[in-house]
Design an enzyme around this catalytic site. Structure first.
Site, PDB file in Angstrom:
ATOM      1  N   GLU A   1      -5.612  -8.093  -1.118  1.00  0.00           N
ATOM      2  CA  GLU A   1      -6.271  -7.906   0.176  1.00  0.00           C
ATOM      3  C   GLU A   1      -7.734  -7.570  -0.061  1.00  0.00           C
ATOM      4  O   GLU A   1      -8.046  -6.698  -0.873  1.00  0.00           O
ATOM      5  CB  GLU A   1      -5.648  -6.769   0.998  1.00  0.00           C
ATOM      6  CG  GLU A   1      -4.280  -7.051   1.561  1.00  0.00           C
ATOM      7  CD  GLU A   1      -3.799  -5.943   2.497  1.00  0.00           C
ATOM      8  OE1 GLU A   1      -4.653  -5.292   3.131  1.00  0.00           O
ATOM      9  OE2 GLU A   1      -2.583  -5.734   2.578  1.00  0.00           O
TER      10      GLU A   1
ATOM     11  N   GLU B   1       0.826  -1.218   0.000  1.00  0.00           N
ATOM     12  CA  GLU B   1       0.000   0.000   0.000  1.00  0.00           C
ATOM     13  C   GLU B   1       0.858   1.264   0.000  1.00  0.00           C
ATOM     14  O   GLU B   1       0.753   2.121   0.878  1.00  0.00           O
ATOM     15  CB  GLU B   1      -0.951  -0.013   1.204  1.00  0.00           C
ATOM     16  CG  GLU B   1      -1.972  -1.132   1.139  1.00  0.00           C
ATOM     17  CD  GLU B   1      -2.945  -1.158   2.304  1.00  0.00           C
ATOM     18  OE1 GLU B   1      -4.060  -1.658   2.133  1.00  0.00           O
ATOM     19  OE2 GLU B   1      -2.566  -0.687   3.403  1.00  0.00           O
TER      20      GLU B   1
END
Length: 488
Positions: free
Chosen positions: A384, A192
């Protein structure tokens, strides 16, 4: 907490109704789950490991840090994956996992981050973990840096604000590719990476408090990370030519709150803040809109000619996390701010939310998949996705389990939209649910915010046996994988 032995056979729970959608998942689709070292391994100071930034975040990454590791930080012990990984991998294999995403703890390999020689005991642990995955034919998907910068690099160098971290990270990557490059096909450089905009200490190891961090420092740190990511891509091509290396972005579609052009423009700017990270990884240069934004902020990046050449080492695929969408408005007076959302934004009045304020939007996942595919034309990988919820361990048919039909419905709704995106023409490599086994939350450092198919007997106060129990969703996901998504 319960003292019973771990369940060692398939639960005989009520069957879950399966949905048979029209589109098909491609052959060879990589079904699995994802974890992070700092949330599951524990053993924070064992076998030569140094402290990471996570060891001074006892309340999670959205909260102030402490000066030193504290005993009430659940991440110090995690779920003891460091010692229990054979048992846990066996459970994943029982579900039929094709792929398992895990991260390597940087400070297990280089305890301070700036040493010249790696820690052999740390390397040997991941050798053993890979052995276990190979035993079951599970493909490893490795995140090189997942919110676990060595604490020394944060304290001495101010994390990625310092250009020196590029060479430290490059040395770390070289060790990983030389050691595991022949065993690992899929690599992610940073978890991320765009989250550094919002949580600079957790994401970028930046010690300067967020309120004192200048935009010049922040965007220079982002530049250093992007250069380091590109150098890792180049190294992987040299040292592990059969591997595929990707970037990883926190995806969150942003809708205009109203049809107002001002709201539409605000949504565009919010999207561009995240697009930039993918644009650089895929296209190899900074986009014009980003340079305009820097100019408006008065930020002048220090970019060398070597940096520009390094950035041209573009990725093989784009991976991302997806949990929620948000709205944007050009008027501060419009809408309610969404407190549970790490990236900010305005609450969407058409969506419900989890207990932690994350708005639930399955259609947003289809939107993201189409946006990313149309924009970059690179294979995508959902690494995810999942629902954090308070699970209750109960007895059903004489066995301990969790009746998590709410999790099944959440995942089913999202996977139906994934199938629609595949029918739209999106190229998708795989899908790994977040926290496939319960572990410590990154955002709040709670154990009670659970995502897994496997319940771990541990509470927010640290009590519990750490025994593992299959939830109802365990058998549901096993059937999804066995049918290659034909039955949801």
């Amino acid at each position: 907490m319960h003292q019973e032995q771990n369940i060692t056979h398939t639960l005989n729970t009520q069957p879950i109704p399966m949905v048979k959608p029209h589109a098909e998942f491609p052959l060879g689709f990589l079904w699995g789950g994802a974890t992070a070292a700092n949330q599951c391994e524990g053993a924070w100071d064992k076998d030569g490991k140094g402290p990471s930034i996570q060891d001074v975040l006892p309340r999670g990454g959205f909260n102030p840090r402490t000066a030193t590791p504290t005993p009430d930080n659940l991440k110090l012990e995690g779920i003891d994956f460091y010692h229990r990984y054979p048992e846990d991998i066996a459970l994943l294999a029982e579900m039929g996992f094709k792929v398992f995403r895990f991260s390597i703890a940087w400070s297990r390999i280089f305890p301070h981050g700036d040493e010249t020689e790696p820690n052999e005991a740390g390397l040997a642990f991941y050798d053993r973990l890979l052995d276990e995955l190979e035993k079951y034919g599970i493909e490893p998907l490795v995140t090189i840096s997942h919110y676990e910068t060595p604490l020394h690099l944060a304290e001495k160098y101010n994390g990625w604000v310092s250009r020196k971290l590029i060479s430290f990270y490059e040395r770390y990557c070289r060790v990983l590719f030389e050691r595991y490059g022949h065993r690992v096909k899929y690599w992610l450089t940073f978890n991320e990476i765009n989250s550094v905009l919002h949580v600079p200490f957790m994401s970028g190891g930046i010690s300067t408090p967020k309120g004192q961090l200048t935009e010049q420092q922040l965007y220079q740190a982002i530049h250093h990370e992007l250069v380091a990511s590109a150098r890792a891509t180049r190294l992987a091509r040299e040292l592990a030519p059969d591997a595929r290396i990707g970037c990883m972005i926190l995806a969150m579609p942003t809708y205009p709150l109203t049809p107002s052009p001002d709201d539409a423009l605000a949504a565009l700017h919010a999207e561009q803040a995240n697009y930039m990270f993918g644009d650089v990884h895929v296209r190899g240069a900074y986009p014009g809109y980003f340079m305009r934004q820097l100019a408006d902020k008065g930020v002048q990046l220090e970019i060398t000619e070597q940096d520009r050449q390094d950035l041209k080492n573009t990725v093989d695929f784009v991976s991302f996390s997806y949990y929620m969408s948000t709205c944007a408005s050009g008027s501060p007076a419009r809408g309610e701010r969404e407190a549970g959302n790490v990236l900010g934004g305005v609450s969407n009045p058409h969506l419900s939310a989890s207990e932690w304020g994350w708005q639930i939007d399955p259609v947003g996942l289809r939107i993201v998949l189409n946006q990313y595919w149309d924009r970059w034309q690179k294979p995508l990988f959902i690494v995810e996705n999942g629902l954090g919820a308070r699970d209750e361990l109960v007895e059903a048919n004489g066995e301990l389990t969790v009746l998590d039909d709410y999790r099944i419905e959440y995942l089913r709704a999202h996977l139906l939209q994934v199938r629609e995106a595949i029918a739209d023409g999106v190229q998708l490599l795989g899908y790994t649910t977040w926290g496939c086994i319960d572990m410590i939350s990154a955002s709040t450092a709670q154990m009670s915010k659970r995502y897994g198919f496997v319940y771990v007997d541990r509470s927010d106060d640290g009590s519990g046996t750490l025994a593992r129990y299959r939830k109802m969703s365990f058998d549901w996901y096993r059937r999804v994988i066995a049918s290659n998504g034909a039955e949801l």
